[in-house]
Design a protein around this motif. Structure first.
Motif, PDB file in Angstrom:
ATOM      1  N   ASP A 280     -21.349 -39.048  -6.882  1.00 36.26           N
ATOM      2  CA  ASP A 280     -21.202 -40.073  -5.834  1.00 36.26           C
ATOM      3  C   ASP A 280     -20.234 -39.600  -4.742  1.00 36.26           C
ATOM      4  O   ASP A 280     -20.402 -39.938  -3.565  1.00 36.26           O
ATOM      5  CB  ASP A 280     -20.691 -41.389  -6.435  1.00 36.26           C
ATOM      6  CG  ASP A 280     -21.720 -42.017  -7.377  1.00 36.26           C
ATOM      7  OD1 ASP A 280     -22.897 -41.587  -7.354  1.00 36.26           O
ATOM      8  OD2 ASP A 280     -21.339 -42.928  -8.151  1.00 36.26           O
ATOM      9  N   LEU A 281     -19.233 -38.821  -5.153  1.00 39.01           N
ATOM     10  CA  LEU A 281     -18.250 -38.350  -4.168  1.00 39.01           C
ATOM     11  C   LEU A 281     -18.881 -37.411  -3.144  1.00 39.01           C
ATOM     12  O   LEU A 281     -18.390 -37.253  -2.035  1.00 39.01           O
ATOM     13  CB  LEU A 281     -17.085 -37.616  -4.862  1.00 39.01           C
ATOM     14  CG  LEU A 281     -16.217 -38.407  -5.830  1.00 39.01           C
ATOM     15  CD1 LEU A 281     -15.072 -37.535  -6.363  1.00 39.01           C
ATOM     16  CD2 LEU A 281     -15.617 -39.637  -5.146  1.00 39.01           C
ATOM     17  N   LEU A 282     -19.984 -36.767  -3.551  1.00 34.91           N
ATOM     18  CA  LEU A 282     -20.605 -35.768  -2.668  1.00 34.91           C
ATOM     19  C   LEU A 282     -21.478 -36.390  -1.571  1.00 34.91           C
ATOM     20  O   LEU A 282     -21.771 -35.744  -0.561  1.00 34.91           O
ATOM     21  CB  LEU A 282     -21.463 -34.803  -3.499  1.00 34.91           C
ATOM     22  CG  LEU A 282     -20.718 -33.895  -4.472  1.00 34.91           C
ATOM     23  CD1 LEU A 282     -21.697 -33.070  -5.304  1.00 34.91           C
ATOM     24  CD2 LEU A 282     -19.780 -32.966  -3.704  1.00 34.91           C
ATOM     25  N   VAL A 283     -21.864 -37.645  -1.788  1.00 38.54           N
ATOM     26  CA  VAL A 283     -22.805 -38.274  -0.850  1.00 38.54           C
ATOM     27  C   VAL A 283     -22.200 -38.335   0.557  1.00 38.54           C
ATOM     28  O   VAL A 283     -21.075 -38.796   0.739  1.00 38.54           O
ATOM     29  CB  VAL A 283     -23.186 -39.702  -1.338  1.00 38.54           C
ATOM     30  CG1 VAL A 283     -24.095 -40.402  -0.323  1.00 38.54           C
ATOM     31  CG2 VAL A 283     -23.845 -39.623  -2.710  1.00 38.54           C
ATOM     32  N   GLY A 284     -22.962 -37.837   1.530  1.00 39.84           N
ATOM     33  CA  GLY A 284     -22.529 -37.903   2.935  1.00 39.84           C
ATOM     34  C   GLY A 284     -21.549 -36.817   3.332  1.00 39.84           C
ATOM     35  O   GLY A 284     -21.082 -36.780   4.469  1.00 39.84           O
ATOM     36  N   CYS A 285     -21.204 -35.920   2.397  1.00 37.79           N
ATOM     37  CA  CYS A 285     -20.222 -34.861   2.712  1.00 37.79           C
ATOM     38  C   CYS A 285     -20.908 -33.631   3.298  1.00 37.79           C
ATOM     39  O   CYS A 285     -22.078 -33.369   3.015  1.00 37.79           O
ATOM     40  CB  CYS A 285     -19.499 -34.419   1.443  1.00 37.79           C
ATOM     41  SG  CYS A 285     -18.366 -35.633   0.804  1.00 37.79           S
ATOM     42  N   THR A 286     -20.154 -32.869   4.090  1.00 37.20           N
ATOM     43  CA  THR A 286     -20.662 -31.581   4.568  1.00 37.20           C
ATOM     44  C   THR A 286     -20.310 -30.520   3.532  1.00 37.20           C
ATOM     45  O   THR A 286     -19.158 -30.085   3.434  1.00 37.20           O
ATOM     46  CB  THR A 286     -20.012 -31.222   5.926  1.00 37.20           C
ATOM     47  OG1 THR A 286     -20.196 -32.330   6.794  1.00 37.20           O
ATOM     48  CG2 THR A 286     -20.613 -29.972   6.526  1.00 37.20           C
ATOM     49  N   ILE A 287     -21.304 -30.130   2.757  1.00 34.95           N
ATOM     50  CA  ILE A 287     -21.057 -29.153   1.691  1.00 34.95           C
ATOM     51  C   ILE A 287     -21.233 -27.754   2.269  1.00 34.95           C
ATOM     52  O   ILE A 287     -22.303 -27.427   2.781  1.00 34.95           O
ATOM     53  CB  ILE A 287     -22.041 -29.393   0.520  1.00 34.95           C
ATOM     54  CG1 ILE A 287     -21.763 -30.777  -0.094  1.00 34.95           C
ATOM     55  CG2 ILE A 287     -21.917 -28.301  -0.532  1.00 34.95           C
ATOM     56  CD1 ILE A 287     -22.779 -31.221  -1.117  1.00 34.95           C
ATOM     57  N   VAL A 288     -20.174 -26.955   2.181  1.00 36.59           N
ATOM     58  CA  VAL A 288     -20.294 -25.587   2.723  1.00 36.59           C
ATOM     59  C   VAL A 288     -20.449 -24.556   1.614  1.00 36.59           C
ATOM     60  O   VAL A 288     -20.654 -23.378   1.871  1.00 36.59           O
ATOM     61  CB  VAL A 288     -19.115 -25.219   3.646  1.00 36.59           C
ATOM     62  CG1 VAL A 288     -19.194 -25.983   4.955  1.00 36.59           C
ATOM     63  CG2 VAL A 288     -17.772 -25.439   2.967  1.00 36.59           C
ATOM     64  N   TYR A 289     -20.326 -24.998   0.392  1.00 34.92           N
ATOM     65  CA  TYR A 289     -20.547 -24.099  -0.755  1.00 34.92           C
ATOM     66  C   TYR A 289     -20.780 -24.954  -1.986  1.00 34.92           C
ATOM     67  O   TYR A 289     -20.164 -26.001  -2.157  1.00 34.92           O
ATOM     68  CB  TYR A 289     -19.326 -23.205  -0.985  1.00 34.92           C
ATOM     69  CG  TYR A 289     -19.594 -22.074  -1.954  1.00 34.92           C
ATOM     70  CD1 TYR A 289     -20.208 -20.893  -1.518  1.00 34.92           C
ATOM     71  CD2 TYR A 289     -19.234 -22.177  -3.300  1.00 34.92           C
ATOM     72  CE1 TYR A 289     -20.464 -19.858  -2.404  1.00 34.92           C
ATOM     73  CE2 TYR A 289     -19.480 -21.141  -4.179  1.00 34.92           C
ATOM     74  CZ  TYR A 289     -20.099 -19.982  -3.736  1.00 34.92           C
ATOM     75  OH  TYR A 289     -20.346 -18.961  -4.603  1.00 34.92           O
ATOM     76  N   GLY A 290     -21.666 -24.518  -2.855  1.00 32.82           N
ATOM     77  CA  GLY A 290     -21.915 -25.240  -4.109  1.00 32.82           C
ATOM     78  C   GLY A 290     -22.732 -26.506  -3.879  1.00 32.82           C
ATOM     79  O   GLY A 290     -23.677 -26.512  -3.101  1.00 32.82           O
ATOM     80  N   GLY A 291     -22.361 -27.557  -4.564  1.00 34.49           N
ATOM     81  CA  GLY A 291     -23.059 -28.834  -4.417  1.00 34.49           C
ATOM     82  C   GLY A 291     -24.157 -29.053  -5.438  1.00 34.49           C
ATOM     83  O   GLY A 291     -24.683 -30.151  -5.566  1.00 34.49           O
ATOM     84  N   GLN A 292     -24.535 -28.002  -6.202  1.00 30.68           N
ATOM     85  CA  GLN A 292     -25.598 -28.167  -7.197  1.00 30.68           C
ATOM     86  C   GLN A 292     -25.084 -29.010  -8.373  1.00 30.68           C
ATOM     87  O   GLN A 292     -23.922 -28.895  -8.772  1.00 30.68           O
ATOM     88  CB  GLN A 292     -26.076 -26.816  -7.758  1.00 30.68           C
ATOM     89  CG  GLN A 292     -26.628 -25.854  -6.731  1.00 30.68           C
ATOM     90  CD  GLN A 292     -25.548 -25.094  -5.974  1.00 30.68           C
ATOM     91  OE1 GLN A 292     -24.356 -25.235  -6.241  1.00 30.68           O
ATOM     92  NE2 GLN A 292     -25.954 -24.298  -4.992  1.00 30.68           N
TER      93      GLN A 292
END
Ligand code: NAD
Length: 442
Positions: A280-292
């Motif tokens: 849930d913390l990842l939603v809407g974030c600009t992920i520049v590495y990882g995220g899987q």
């Protein structure tokens, strides 16, 4: 058997505990792996070794720690000999978390036993394999009316908190810390609260960026970010940010390979609920590495987030997972504005070659403890107090401080009878002038 007064008995119990831990070390490491795939290297370095070293040190020093200490007397009490007697509190409750489930349960237990207390330990229910082996080791080592493990979840913890204790030692979240403090207040029971927080990690323009990235990646992703003193977010000077992110990426790949899911050195999120919270913390974030992510094995990749807004979910509470937000700053005022937005954290890290800047940061912000040019390692020195301030906790322990924490210090004046100065006794008559003169002279 009298653990309250018999130091030899306490020492022998601790030796037995050491023997049983050494005998079961492989099983403990296995339990930690079964609970959330903690790599054996991390299990030994941060859990079993830590406890074994603490035990050895305590066994060696318990006699001198427990001795009454003579202190200089006050001239006002002349003639006297003055002492601090070390006394156990009595019945101690220890409630432990799951993230370092062996070490954070055993280290306070060792100190509480060394100080002569009766102990009840409640390990975390979220790491059931470790909880089970702790219960086995403790029941093989101690009489149940001396040290006992009560396994279970919130219901067990609440039943225990409803009882009267002489000391409560709690490690866990801020929210539950408040529940513990309220329960303790009912009987004016002293508490230690080892809590968490949002730990800033500052990287200034003079920092050795490559080394900083290496040490931050280690401190953040060890235990998959589920470390109370892990860097929570990075504050890097704007002009260095792109270069620094490149180094962070390099170091993550170096440590965990192209696909960290296959790395034997990267552990998992402890359960589905915590895994979902991280997602849930990842939603809407600009992920520049990882995220899987992978729900099947509670996997979240080491993840870098670029410039999340301070209002975003990831910048609200302690992250406690492998997600690392990177914020840029230009000057000291920016730093102050961001760091002061949060409660006092458990840790703060600053990477810089500028000693004056490091000193300024240390003195300007209030936090539990930290490092200049490294992360997490403040935990490993027994001579440094480990604990929070404000919302990150009350009290500090490690080494001799742990023994002191579980001991009441009793002040004793042993007065001699060969002289009894009349000055202090009524009737005071005209003694005021004389006593004033005397007090001035002191
Ligand atoms: P938690 O607060 O959820 O649980 C800790 C313990 O409290 C567990 O044994 C649990 O059974 C019990 N508990 C949970 N809810 C309760 C309730 N309502 N009433 C009574 N007892 C209750 O914490 P956690 O998830 O196990 O651990 C993570 C948190 O602990 C993080 O915030 C982390 O920063 C903090 N932590 C702090 C330190 C430190 O040394 N300061 C170390 C490790 C973890």
């Amino acid at each position: 058997m009298n653990y309250k007064t018999d130091i030899v008995y306490r020492k022998e119990s601790l030796k037995k505990l050491l023997h049983n831990i050494l005998k079961n070390e492989d099983a403990i490491v296995q339990a930690l792996y079964d609970d959330f795939r903690k790599p054996a290297f991390e299990a030994v370095l941060t859990e079993t070794h830590f406890v074994i070293s603490d035990l050895k040190d305590t066994i060696k020093k318990i006699k001198s720690w427990a001795k009454p200490k003579r202190v200089l007397p006050s001239i006002l009490n002349f003639p006297s000999k003055d002492y601090i007697y070390i006394e156990p509190y009595g019945k101690v409750l220890i409630i432990a978390p799951w993230n370092y489930p062996f070490q954070l349960a055993l280290c306070p237990l060792i100190a509480a036993v060394a100080a002569g207390n009766q102990v009840v330990l409640k390990p975390s229910e979220l790491t059931p394999n470790t909880s089970k082996i702790i219960a086995k080791i403790i029941s093989e080592t101690f009489d149940a009316n001396h040290v006992e493990v009560m396994e279970g979840g919130v219901d067990v913890a609440q039943k225990l908190l409803a009882q009267r204790w002489d000391y409560i030692f709690f490690t866990g979240s801020v929210g539950v810390g408040k529940i513990v403090a309220k329960a303790a207040a009912e009987n004016l029971t002293p508490v230690t609260l080892e809590l968490g927080g949002k730990n800033p990690c500052i990287v200034d323009e003079t920092a050795n960026l490559k080394l900083a990235a290496k040490r931050i990646v280690w401190g953040k992703f060890i235990n998959s970010g589920q470390t109370c003193i892990a860097p929570d977010y990075i504050l890097v000077q704007t002009k260095m940010k792109a270069r620094f992110i490149a180094y962070l990426k390099e170091e993550i790949t170096e440590a965990y390979g192209e696909n960290p899911e296959n790395s034997p050195d990267f552990c998992r999120i402890v359960n589905d609920k915590n895994w979902q919270r991280q997602c849930d913390l990842l939603v809407g974030c600009t992920i520049v590495y990882g995220g899987q992510t992978n729900a099947a094995n509670c996997y979240i990749a080491p993840t870098l987030i670029d410039e999340p807004s301070l209002d975003s979910l990831v910048m609200q509470d302690e992250i406690f997972g492998p997600i690392l937000p990177i914020l840029s700053y230009d000057n000291d005022l920016d730093l102050k504005n961001i760091i002061s937005k949060y409660e006092k954290p458990l840790a703060l890290y600053v990477f810089t070659e500028n000693k004056r800047f490091a000193e300024k940061v240390i003195q300007e912000f209030s936090f539990g403890g930290g490092c200049v040019n490294d992360t997490v390692i403040q935990f490993s020195n027994k001579r440094l107090p480990f604990g929070g301030v404000g919302y990150s906790g009350i009290g500090a322990y490690h080494g001799k401080m742990s023994f002191n924490l579980f001991s009441h210090k009793k002040a004793i004046v042993k007065k001699a009878n060969w002289l009894d100065l009349p000055m202090r006794y009524a009737p005071y008559n005209n003694k005021l002038k004389t006593i004033r003169k005397f007090l001035k002279w002191l």
